[in-house]
Design a protein around this motif. Structure first.
Motif, PDB file in Angstrom:
ATOM      1  N   LEU A 263       0.825  -1.214   0.000  1.00  0.00           N
ATOM      2  CA  LEU A 263       0.000   0.000   0.000  1.00  0.00           C
ATOM      3  C   LEU A 263       0.858   1.262   0.000  1.00  0.00           C
ATOM      4  O   LEU A 263       0.607   2.204  -0.755  1.00  0.00           O
ATOM      5  N   SER A 264       1.866   1.279   0.843  1.00  0.00           N
ATOM      6  CA  SER A 264       2.731   2.450   0.942  1.00  0.00           C
ATOM      7  C   SER A 264       3.528   2.656  -0.342  1.00  0.00           C
ATOM      8  O   SER A 264       3.693   3.788  -0.809  1.00  0.00           O
ATOM      9  N   SER A 265       3.986   1.571  -0.920  1.00  0.00           N
ATOM     10  CA  SER A 265       4.791   1.648  -2.153  1.00  0.00           C
ATOM     11  C   SER A 265       3.977   2.182  -3.323  1.00  0.00           C
ATOM     12  O   SER A 265       4.432   3.052  -4.079  1.00  0.00           O
ATOM     13  N   LYS A 266       2.775   1.667  -3.488  1.00  0.00           N
ATOM     14  CA  LYS A 266       1.925   2.140  -4.584  1.00  0.00           C
ATOM     15  C   LYS A 266       1.610   3.615  -4.443  1.00  0.00           C
ATOM     16  O   LYS A 266       1.633   4.372  -5.425  1.00  0.00           O
ATOM     17  N   ALA A 267       1.327   4.047  -3.211  1.00  0.00           N
ATOM     18  CA  ALA A 267       1.020   5.457  -2.984  1.00  0.00           C
ATOM     19  C   ALA A 267       2.239   6.337  -3.245  1.00  0.00           C
ATOM     20  O   ALA A 267       2.115   7.436  -3.796  1.00  0.00           O
ATOM     21  N   CYS A 268       3.398   5.862  -2.863  1.00  0.00           N
ATOM     22  CA  CYS A 268       4.632   6.615  -3.094  1.00  0.00           C
ATOM     23  C   CYS A 268       4.842   6.834  -4.589  1.00  0.00           C
ATOM     24  O   CYS A 268       5.140   7.949  -5.036  1.00  0.00           O
ATOM     25  N   LEU A 269       4.654   5.783  -5.367  1.00  0.00           N
ATOM     26  CA  LEU A 269       4.811   5.901  -6.813  1.00  0.00           C
ATOM     27  C   LEU A 269       3.761   6.831  -7.413  1.00  0.00           C
ATOM     28  O   LEU A 269       4.054   7.629  -8.300  1.00  0.00           O
ATOM     29  N   ARG A 270       2.542   6.761  -6.915  1.00  0.00           N
ATOM     30  CA  ARG A 270       1.467   7.619  -7.424  1.00  0.00           C
ATOM     31  C   ARG A 270       1.660   9.089  -7.017  1.00  0.00           C
ATOM     32  O   ARG A 270       1.032   9.974  -7.591  1.00  0.00           O
ATOM     33  N   SER A 271       2.528   9.337  -6.051  1.00  0.00           N
ATOM     34  CA  SER A 271       2.773  10.723  -5.633  1.00  0.00           C
ATOM     35  C   SER A 271       3.668  11.463  -6.607  1.00  0.00           C
ATOM     36  O   SER A 271       3.855  12.672  -6.481  1.00  0.00           O
ATOM     37  N   GLY A 272       4.246  10.736  -7.572  1.00  0.00           N
ATOM     38  CA  GLY A 272       5.070  11.377  -8.595  1.00  0.00           C
ATOM     39  C   GLY A 272       6.556  11.169  -8.452  1.00  0.00           C
ATOM     40  O   GLY A 272       7.336  11.779  -9.195  1.00  0.00           O
ATOM     41  N   VAL A 273       6.991  10.325  -7.521  1.00  0.00           N
ATOM     42  CA  VAL A 273       8.417  10.089  -7.319  1.00  0.00           C
ATOM     43  C   VAL A 273       9.029   9.444  -8.567  1.00  0.00           C
ATOM     44  O   VAL A 273       8.360   8.700  -9.305  1.00  0.00           O
ATOM     45  N   GLY A 274      10.313   9.746  -8.825  1.00  0.00           N
ATOM     46  CA  GLY A 274      10.969   9.193 -10.001  1.00  0.00           C
ATOM     47  C   GLY A 274      11.325   7.723  -9.856  1.00  0.00           C
ATOM     48  O   GLY A 274      11.109   6.913 -10.759  1.00  0.00           O
ATOM     49  N   LEU A 275      11.890   7.367  -8.698  1.00  0.00           N
ATOM     50  CA  LEU A 275      12.322   5.995  -8.424  1.00  0.00           C
ATOM     51  C   LEU A 275      11.948   5.617  -7.001  1.00  0.00           C
ATOM     52  O   LEU A 275      11.952   6.466  -6.108  1.00  0.00           O
ATOM     53  N   LEU A 276      11.680   4.338  -6.797  1.00  0.00           N
ATOM     54  CA  LEU A 276      11.368   3.841  -5.455  1.00  0.00           C
ATOM     55  C   LEU A 276      12.067   2.518  -5.206  1.00  0.00           C
ATOM     56  O   LEU A 276      11.985   1.590  -6.020  1.00  0.00           O
ATOM     57  N   THR A 277      12.751   2.439  -4.081  1.00  0.00           N
ATOM     58  CA  THR A 277      13.298   1.170  -3.585  1.00  0.00           C
ATOM     59  C   THR A 277      12.611   0.845  -2.272  1.00  0.00           C
ATOM     60  O   THR A 277      12.453   1.717  -1.411  1.00  0.00           O
ATOM     61  N   THR A 447       6.485  10.459   1.663  1.00  0.00           N
ATOM     62  CA  THR A 447       7.858  10.086   1.297  1.00  0.00           C
ATOM     63  C   THR A 447       8.148  10.455  -0.149  1.00  0.00           C
ATOM     64  O   THR A 447       9.223  10.982  -0.473  1.00  0.00           O
ATOM     65  N   GLY A 448       7.185  10.194  -1.026  1.00  0.00           N
ATOM     66  CA  GLY A 448       7.364  10.534  -2.435  1.00  0.00           C
ATOM     67  C   GLY A 448       7.497  12.027  -2.665  1.00  0.00           C
ATOM     68  O   GLY A 448       8.318  12.475  -3.478  1.00  0.00           O
ATOM     69  N   LEU A 449       6.708  12.825  -1.964  1.00  0.00           N
ATOM     70  CA  LEU A 449       6.787  14.281  -2.115  1.00  0.00           C
ATOM     71  C   LEU A 449       8.122  14.818  -1.597  1.00  0.00           C
ATOM     72  O   LEU A 449       8.742  15.690  -2.220  1.00  0.00           O
ATOM     73  N   LEU A 450       8.579  14.291  -0.463  1.00  0.00           N
ATOM     74  CA  LEU A 450       9.880  14.709   0.065  1.00  0.00           C
ATOM     75  C   LEU A 450      11.001  14.387  -0.920  1.00  0.00           C
ATOM     76  O   LEU A 450      11.926  15.189  -1.117  1.00  0.00           O
ATOM     77  N   ALA A 451      10.925  13.214  -1.547  1.00  0.00           N
ATOM     78  CA  ALA A 451      11.955  12.815  -2.507  1.00  0.00           C
ATOM     79  C   ALA A 451      11.986  13.744  -3.714  1.00  0.00           C
ATOM     80  O   ALA A 451      13.026  13.924  -4.356  1.00  0.00           O
ATOM     81  N   GLN A 452      10.850  14.362  -4.018  1.00  0.00           N
ATOM     82  CA  GLN A 452      10.777  15.281  -5.165  1.00  0.00           C
ATOM     83  C   GLN A 452      11.269  16.688  -4.829  1.00  0.00           C
ATOM     84  O   GLN A 452      11.267  17.565  -5.687  1.00  0.00           O
ATOM     85  N   GLY A 453      11.643  16.912  -3.576  1.00  0.00           N
ATOM     86  CA  GLY A 453      12.232  18.191  -3.218  1.00  0.00           C
ATOM     87  C   GLY A 453      11.344  19.124  -2.430  1.00  0.00           C
ATOM     88  O   GLY A 453      11.754  20.250  -2.102  1.00  0.00           O
TER      89      GLY A 453
END
Length: 504
Positions: A263-277, A447-453
């Motif tokens: 669930l967390s991974s899918k949401a992170c990707l949908r937030s617009g992050v470029g890459l996810l590990t 997490t995804g938004l933070l990764a985007q800056g």
């Protein structure tokens, strides 16, 4: 939108009276007109109206509403709670005017005179406004309970009688309104879960208070609106590539809780992050690779839980930890290593927060770029029990400043406390989001938004708003009862479109 205290709102009234200028009676007429128009538009004025008034200015509003609706041929009965004291000047003037339109005015001196209210009746509660300074007692308490226990539709003016604007009314007697008609801006009391059953639906009506006061006055809290999210949301460069949108790392999942990692991974990707590990226990490898093919999976050496931090943390722009990781001692060591070694923004949720509450010394390792996302129980485990929602909010603000991090207190209207003293209530979301995994989705988004800056405040404000908005779209499609956490992620795209389209 700023959230003003009761005192600030009273000052706003007086500023308008002095600087427009306008007489206080004319301002009361504006209030009544806004309420009367709403009642007419919603067709409540077609039903028998029972208007209950105190002798203050809130009661004056009620008398003016009665007079205005009588000019529209409404069926109006007015009840004035007799206190033995003369009313305010504006109340008395409105009472004089009302006598020219009707004699159907009753003074309530005891419970024997309370009217029997039927299902088809509409009650207008204009007994007390924001000037209340102590819990209800005596005849007014009996009247409030009588009305609240009736089958009639109840509409409160300004605030439900018995509710304090700026402090808790938990365990006090309050009017149970189906609707509350308030003015210009939200009052703090409308945003707490403990008050939701008394407020009903909140409707903000415009009464023309002077805009200069709003612009010049500092508010302790604000509410996140669409335009707030629009101002934060970044427009993408047409020539951008995935490297421009950050690489996020999630520590999530353990045996039996791999779903939280998904669930967390899918949401992170949908937030617009470029890459996810995703760093997870070995048992989560196949489920994650199958359910989230867009994510890279890094497995722990342990089969069932996390036992070691990622070898190269410098690769990542932001880190999230907590969904489904469990409370194993080795996992606590992972959290400690992470807080010691990682200098990038970190989101801590779920079991990461529970580990913080168990290992109290770990809190000293939190840094400026941390976001904590507790629900009320996790918050109490971290920071101690509180008596009510108002105390919880104040403690969240204190702890955000003390720990120098952002705290997202998940609730009816999620609250964001920032270390610089800024604080926000969210305006989106619904009860359908009270479902397993909803918090895991929020962790992924943040997490995804933070990764985007985005910085921690921007990520928290935008992320919480989008999370709630996606939940609102999901509820509209699936119903609050049927929606599940993955539905929130499914509607994140629509939430982003809403923000970006309004921003054009």
């Amino acid at each position: 939108m700023k959230i003003f205290t009761a005192e600030q709102i009273r000052n706003w009234d007086w500023y308008t009276i002095a600087n427009e200028p306008i007489a206080s009676l004319q301002l009361m007429e504006r209030v009544a007109a806004a309420c009367s128009n709403w009642l007419l538009e919603q067709r409540y004025a077609q039903k028998p109206l029972h208007i209950f008034c105190g002798k203050g200015n809130n009661g004056g509003d009620g008398l003016a509403i009665a007079r205005q609706l009588l000019t529209q041929d409404a069926d109006v009965t007015v009840y004035i709670l007799e206190t033995g004291k003369k009313g305010t000047d504006d109340f008395q003037r409105n009472l004089e005017l009302l006598h020219k339109y009707t004699s159907n005015i009753h003074f309530l001196q005891s419970a024997d005179f309370f009217p029997i209210l039927q299902l088809q009746d509409v009650v207008i509660d204009a007994l007390l406004g924001t000037g209340l300074d102590r819990p209800l007692e005596g005849l007014i308490a009996e009247l409030v309970q009588h009305i609240s226990n009736s089958p009639a539709t109840v509409i409160s003016i300004d605030v439900p009688t018995g509710m304090f604007a700026d402090k808790s009314c938990k365990d006090c007697i309050c009017m149970r309104a189906d609707h509350t008609l308030s003015f210009e801006v939200y009052k703090q009391c409308f945003l707490y879960a403990e008050n939701a059953e008394y407020c009903g639906s909140i409707h903000l009506l415009h009464i023309g208070l002077h805009p200069a006061y709003y612009e010049a006055t500092i508010a302790a809290h604000q509410i996140i609106e669409s335009k707030t999210a629009q101002a934060i949301c970044k427009k993408r460069n047409a020539a951008a590539h995935k490297g421009n949108f950050g690489h996020a790392l999630l520590f999530a999942g353990s045996y039996g809780k791999t779903g939280a990692a998904v669930l967390s991974s899918k949401a992170c990707l949908r937030s617009g992050v470029g890459l996810l590990t995703v760093h997870t226990a070995k048992c989560g490898y196949i489920p994650l690779q199958t359910a989230v093919p867009e994510a890279m999976v890094e497995t722990d050496s342990n089969e069932q839980h996390l036992s070691a931090a990622s070898a190269d943390l410098l690769r990542y722009a932001a880190i999230g930890i907590g969904p489904g990781i469990g409370l194993h001692e080795e996992t606590a060591n992972v959290l400690m290593q992470l807080l010691q070694q990682a200098h990038q923004p970190i989101v801590l949720d779920a079991d990461a927060l529970n580990l913080l509450s168990i290992k109290k010394d770990l809190s000293a390792l939190l840094h400026t770029d941390c976001i904590l996302t507790p629900h009320p129980k996790e918050f109490e485990r971290l920071f101690g029990k509180v008596a009510n929602d108002f105390e919880r909010i104040e403690r969240a603000k204190e702890k955000a400043e003390e720990l120098n991090c952002v705290i997202v207190l998940k609730s009816h209207h999620s609250f964001i406390a920032c270390p610089d003293g800024n604080a926000w209530f969210n305006s989106t979301g619904n009860a359908g989001m009270a479902t397993a995994g909803s918090g895991d989705v929020l962790t992924g988004i943040l997490t995804g938004l933070l990764a985007q800056g985005y910085n921690t405040t921007e990520a928290a404000v935008l992320g919480v708003y989008l999370h709630g908005l996606a939940g609102d779209f999901a509820a509209a499609e699936q119903s609050q009862e049927a929606m599940i956490a993955s539905d929130i992620t499914a509607f994140l795209g629509k939430a982003f479109l809403h923000v970006s389209q309004t921003n054009v």
